[in-house]
Design an enzyme around this catalytic site. Structure first.
Site, short mmCIF file in Angstrom:
data_model
loop_
_atom_site.label_atom_id
_atom_site.label_comp_id
_atom_site.label_asym_id
_atom_site.label_seq_id
_atom_site.Cartn_x
_atom_site.Cartn_y
_atom_site.Cartn_z
N GLY A 9 0.84 -1.20 0.00
CA GLY A 9 0.00 0.00 0.00
C GLY A 9 0.87 1.25 0.00
O GLY A 9 0.48 2.28 0.54
N THR A 11 1.73 3.29 -2.38
CA THR A 11 1.56 4.29 -3.44
C THR A 11 0.50 5.34 -3.11
O THR A 11 0.17 6.18 -3.93
CB THR A 11 1.20 3.61 -4.77
OG1 THR A 11 -0.06 2.93 -4.62
CG2 THR A 11 2.27 2.62 -5.19
N SER A 12 -0.04 5.28 -1.89
CA SER A 12 -1.04 6.27 -1.49
C SER A 12 -1.08 6.38 0.02
O SER A 12 -0.57 5.52 0.74
CB SER A 12 -2.44 5.90 -2.03
OG SER A 12 -2.87 4.68 -1.46
N GLY A 13 -1.70 7.46 0.50
CA GLY A 13 -1.94 7.62 1.92
C GLY A 13 -0.69 7.54 2.79
O GLY A 13 0.37 8.07 2.45
N ILE A 14 -0.82 6.86 3.92
CA ILE A 14 0.28 6.74 4.86
C ILE A 14 1.45 5.98 4.23
O ILE A 14 2.61 6.32 4.45
CB ILE A 14 -0.19 6.04 6.15
CG1 ILE A 14 -1.19 6.92 6.90
CG2 ILE A 14 0.99 5.73 7.06
CD1 ILE A 14 -1.78 6.28 8.15
N GLY A 15 1.14 4.95 3.44
CA GLY A 15 2.21 4.19 2.80
C GLY A 15 3.09 5.05 1.91
O GLY A 15 4.32 4.96 1.95
N TYR A 170 2.63 -14.56 16.08
CA TYR A 170 3.76 -14.53 15.12
C TYR A 170 4.98 -15.27 15.66
O TYR A 170 5.57 -16.09 14.99
CB TYR A 170 4.10 -13.09 14.77
CG TYR A 170 5.14 -12.98 13.67
CD1 TYR A 170 4.85 -13.44 12.38
CD2 TYR A 170 6.40 -12.42 13.90
CE1 TYR A 170 5.78 -13.34 11.36
CE2 TYR A 170 7.34 -12.32 12.88
CZ TYR A 170 7.03 -12.79 11.62
OH TYR A 170 7.95 -12.70 10.61
#
Length: 262
Positions: A9, A11-15, A170
């Site tokens: 993610g 390419t937009s927003g926080i990413g 995890y």
């Protein structure tokens, strides 16, 4: 020596903001996105970052991506899981999964597990899962794909709870797993909606959403100085302690592992 930061993610927003931040520091940034339009935006705004196109809701494409990243980057310092899409209506992927579950749950599990090797070779490795941790949510054990009475909020909240459970399960000795809830950030939440609701959501984001520039510094602080604990949960820069049942976490991790093997 520069670090390698992989951002889904990205390419937009926080990413995108994180990609811009780390590229400016001279780090090696790999931004994964689903569209060429996003890739063009990334190349225009962050020319030093590498764009990799992948449909992250596809298990097959995600597995291929993990193989490529592992081959190209034997050491990965940070993995940021930021890809998300709010689906007002139920969408099914080509592989038969409900889209929110595929992108928000299955993809994040495959990325974290698949890149465990390169991460564990880094000096101070960290996974940052941007999710709705701390907002409650529940696992719909009898209907994980929400085939009966899909509601977008329920799908999103289930994904948020799933992130907490997968983080708790995890279990890496070296990789720190950070679950981070940035709360309401003014990104592209309005895009999936149709008018007139789209305009209402856009206006609400502008009025009440936290600017991306303000949301990023607490996240970079956790990437640059990972917490000592194997798993930690944060909400808008503050540590929180959500209730986690270890048996439920292991049960869910086993369920998702079986689904991911399809």
């Amino acid at each position: 020596m520069s670090r390698t930061i992989v951002i889904t993610g990205g390419t937009s927003g926080i990413g995108l903001a994180l990609a811009r931040h780390y590229a400016a520091l001279g780090e090696q940034v790999v931004a994964v996105g689903s569209s060429e339009e996003g890739g063009r935006r990334l190349r225009a705004e962050v020319p030093r970052a590498r764009f990799v196109r992948c449909d992250l809701s596809s298990l097959r494409e995600t597995r291929d991506l993990v193989e490529r990243l592992s081959a190209d980057h034997p050491v990965i310092d940070a993995l940021v899981l930021a890809a998300f899409r709010y689906n007002p209506r139920r969408v099914t992927t080509a592989e038969g999964f409900e889209h929110t579950f595929a992108l928000y749950v299955l993809n994040r599990r495959l990325m974290a597990e698949g890149l465990r090797g390169p991460l564990e070779k880094a000096p101070s490795p960290v996974i940052v899962n941007l999710c709705g941790a701390g907002r409650g949510g529940r696992i719909n054990w009898d209907d994980l794909q929400l085939e009966n009475g899909y509601r977008a909020v329920a799908a999103t909240m289930q994904g948020a709870r799933a992130s907490v459970l997968l983080g708790a399960a995890y279990g890496s000795e070296r990789v720190k797993y950070v679950l981070y809830n940035p709360v309401f950030v003014a990104t592209g939440l309005h895009e999936p909606f149709r008018q007139p609701l789209r305009g209402v959501v856009r206006a609400a984001s502008a009025l009440f959403g936290q600017p991306v520039a303000r949301a990023v510094p607490p996240i970079t602080a956790l990437i640059d100085r990972p917490p000592a604990e194997p798993v930690s949960v944060w909400r808008k820069g503050k540590r929180i302690e959500p209730a986690v049942d270890r048996d439920e976490a292991q049960r869910f991790a086993s369920t998702v592992l079986a689904m991911s093997a399809l």
